[in-house]
Scaffold this active site. Structure first.
Site, mmCIF file in Angstrom:
data_model
loop_
_atom_site.group_PDB
_atom_site.id
_atom_site.type_symbol
_atom_site.label_atom_id
_atom_site.label_comp_id
_atom_site.label_asym_id
_atom_site.label_seq_id
_atom_site.Cartn_x
_atom_site.Cartn_y
_atom_site.Cartn_z
ATOM 1 N N GLY A 120 -2.129 15.607 -2.206
ATOM 2 C CA GLY A 120 -2.827 15.897 -0.951
ATOM 3 C C GLY A 120 -4.109 16.672 -1.168
ATOM 4 N N ASP A 168 -12.432 13.966 3.091
ATOM 5 C CA ASP A 168 -12.246 14.271 1.674
ATOM 6 C C ASP A 168 -13.534 14.099 0.885
ATOM 7 O OD1 ASP A 168 -9.718 14.368 2.653
ATOM 8 O OD2 ASP A 168 -8.974 12.621 1.562
ATOM 9 N N TYR A 218 -0.177 5.562 6.609
ATOM 10 C CA TYR A 218 -1.427 6.203 7.050
ATOM 11 C C TYR A 218 -2.201 5.256 7.979
ATOM 12 C CZ TYR A 218 -5.990 8.512 6.704
ATOM 13 O OH TYR A 218 -7.187 9.139 7.000
HETATM 14 C C1 GLA Z 1 -6.318 11.849 3.868
HETATM 15 C C2 GLA Z 1 -7.566 11.077 4.281
HETATM 16 C C3 GLA Z 1 -8.496 11.921 5.134
HETATM 17 C C4 GLA Z 1 -7.745 12.582 6.284
HETATM 18 C C5 GLA Z 1 -6.466 13.252 5.784
HETATM 19 C C6 GLA Z 1 -5.632 13.781 6.896
HETATM 20 O O1 GLA Z 1 -6.650 12.890 3.000
HETATM 21 O O2 GLA Z 1 -8.261 10.619 3.152
HETATM 22 O O3 GLA Z 1 -9.566 11.144 5.612
HETATM 23 O O4 GLA Z 1 -7.484 11.673 7.304
HETATM 24 O O5 GLA Z 1 -5.677 12.374 5.019
HETATM 25 O O6 GLA Z 1 -6.287 14.800 7.565
#
Ligand code: GLA
Length: 381
Positions: A120, A168, A218
């Site tokens: 994460g 990110d 997701y």
């Molecule tokens: C992943 C995705 C991001 C965001 C997060 C949740 O890291 O790449 O764009 O959506 O999950 O906040």
């Protein structure tokens, strides 16, 4: 790490290239809000990816992943897409640059990283940003930093099957030592917030759970959000993203959307507000409120958005029991880390308790990462 990369590069390619680095990220609050046009609050960390690169005068990319001990070779046209997933990130970045008119050619490269995979912390964004930044610099393409972040995001969409938001890649490219970034994911307006919570530590606990189906789950979450926007727009055509929706608007369409989509949207609407609340609290040095919002996020991610898991809920409960100020699952979810804001005097007890209780319950310990908020993409040698 740099030395190992240099040594391998020399051994494989008998020459020397330039070194570039990009970090992974943490996110204090604002999860699954980015693709809903909302706010996020990430910062780059002192862990990431480093790559050595040198143009090789051919039209082939020759790449070596040091940590996996794997080599891949590919051309720059669609037909030549590599199969190894790590190589697809590099290929995707090249393709996205070419689509934007960037003139690049083949290169030799070796890379390695210390940002944990699947925790994460956006190891993939770190890899994308490293190559986007490096190729822009090496070939003097003149692409601005916003577009570099978008190149990384488009790589995820078009070559890796994840319909992610911009958080990110933005954090990786724009990171600044000592500061978190409040980013408006619709306008891409951003503001640095110096983050130095005196008397507290920011600690990540990695559940070491990796969920196989994370990318399809997701994408499904994102679809739910879009379904709700579509329903709301019938009455409120001005609503472009869930960012523009209120709980009242959501309740108006309650009978028209599935119960699941309703819960997802409820979480997102509340979470966008929480980011703003946390920014206001930080400006007053009110860490108690920051922490309370983190717990609320965890609850929402676990019960409404359903992206937590037993192990992460367990770590969150322990944090609560130990009096930790704030704790929640971080990033996309389905595994990975909790982020914890802990008073210094409680740190040792919390870590000890988390390690022993987790091991007793799940048969292995979590991993602990202390993070330092650091700079974004850069050339390092
Ligand atoms: C992943 C995705 C991001 C965001 C997060 C949740 O890291 O790449 O764009 O959506 O999950 O906040």
């Amino acid at each position: 790490m740099r030395q190992e990369i240099r040594t391998k590069f020399k051994e494989l390619f008998h020459t020397e290239g330039e070194l570039y680095a990009s970090p992974g990220r943490i996110n204090l609050i604002g999860e699954h809000t980015d693709y809903n046009g909302g706010f996020v609050f990430p910062g780059a960390v002192d862990k990431g990816m480093i790559a050595e690169i040198k143009p090789n005068g051919s039209n082939k990319v020759k790449a070596f992943a040091l940590d996996l001990n794997e080599y891949a070779e590919f051309g720059l046209t669609e037909e030549e897409a590599p199969t190894a997933s790590w190589a697809r990130y590099i290929f995707g970045v090249c393709r996205e640059i070419i689509k934007r008119g960037g003139k690049i050619e083949g290169f030799d490269t070796v890379f390695s990283g210390d940002v944990p995979l699947g925790a994460g912390m956006s190891s993939s964004a770190a890899l994308e940003s490293t190559y986007a930044f490096a190729l822009n610099d090496l070939y003097n393409l003149g692409i601005d930093k916003f577009e570099l972040a978008k190149i990384g995001q488009a790589t995820e969409h078009n070559y890796c099957g994840v319909n992610c938001g911009i958080m990110d890649q933005f954090a990786s490219v724009f990171g600044k030592a000592g500061s978190l970034i409040r980013l408006d994911c619709r306008s891409l307006e951003y503001k640095y917030y110096p983050f130095n919570p005196v008397g507290y530590k920011l600690v990540l606990l990695d559940s070491v759970v990796k969920h196989e189906l994370a990318s399809s789950a997701y994408n499904k979450r994102r679809q739910s959000c879009e379904n709700v926007v579509e329903a709301i727009r019938r009455r409120h055509p001005e609503v472009e993203f869930l960012r523009d929706a209120s709980m009242e608007m959501l309740n108006e369409v309650k009978g028209e959307v599935s119960a699941e989509d309703y819960m997802r949207a409820e979480y997102v609407i509340e979470e966008i507000q929480r980011v703003l609340d946390v920014c206001a609290a930080l400006e007053k040095g009110d860490y108690e409120t920051v922490g309370q919002k983190m717990y609320e996020t965890h609850h929402g991610m676990s019960k409404l958005y359903e992206v937590s898991c037993e192990e992460l809920d367990f770590l969150n409960d322990i944090a609560k029991e130990c009096g930790v100020t704030g704790s929640r699952v971080m990033g996309g979810g389905f595994g990975g880390c909790t982020i914890n804001l802990v008073k210094e005097e409680l740190y040792d007890n919390f870590v000890h308790k988390a390690f022993t209780a987790y091991k007793e319950r799940f048969g292995h310990e979590p991993k602990l990462y202390d993070v330092v908020i650091s700079d974004g993409s850069r050339k390092i040698g």
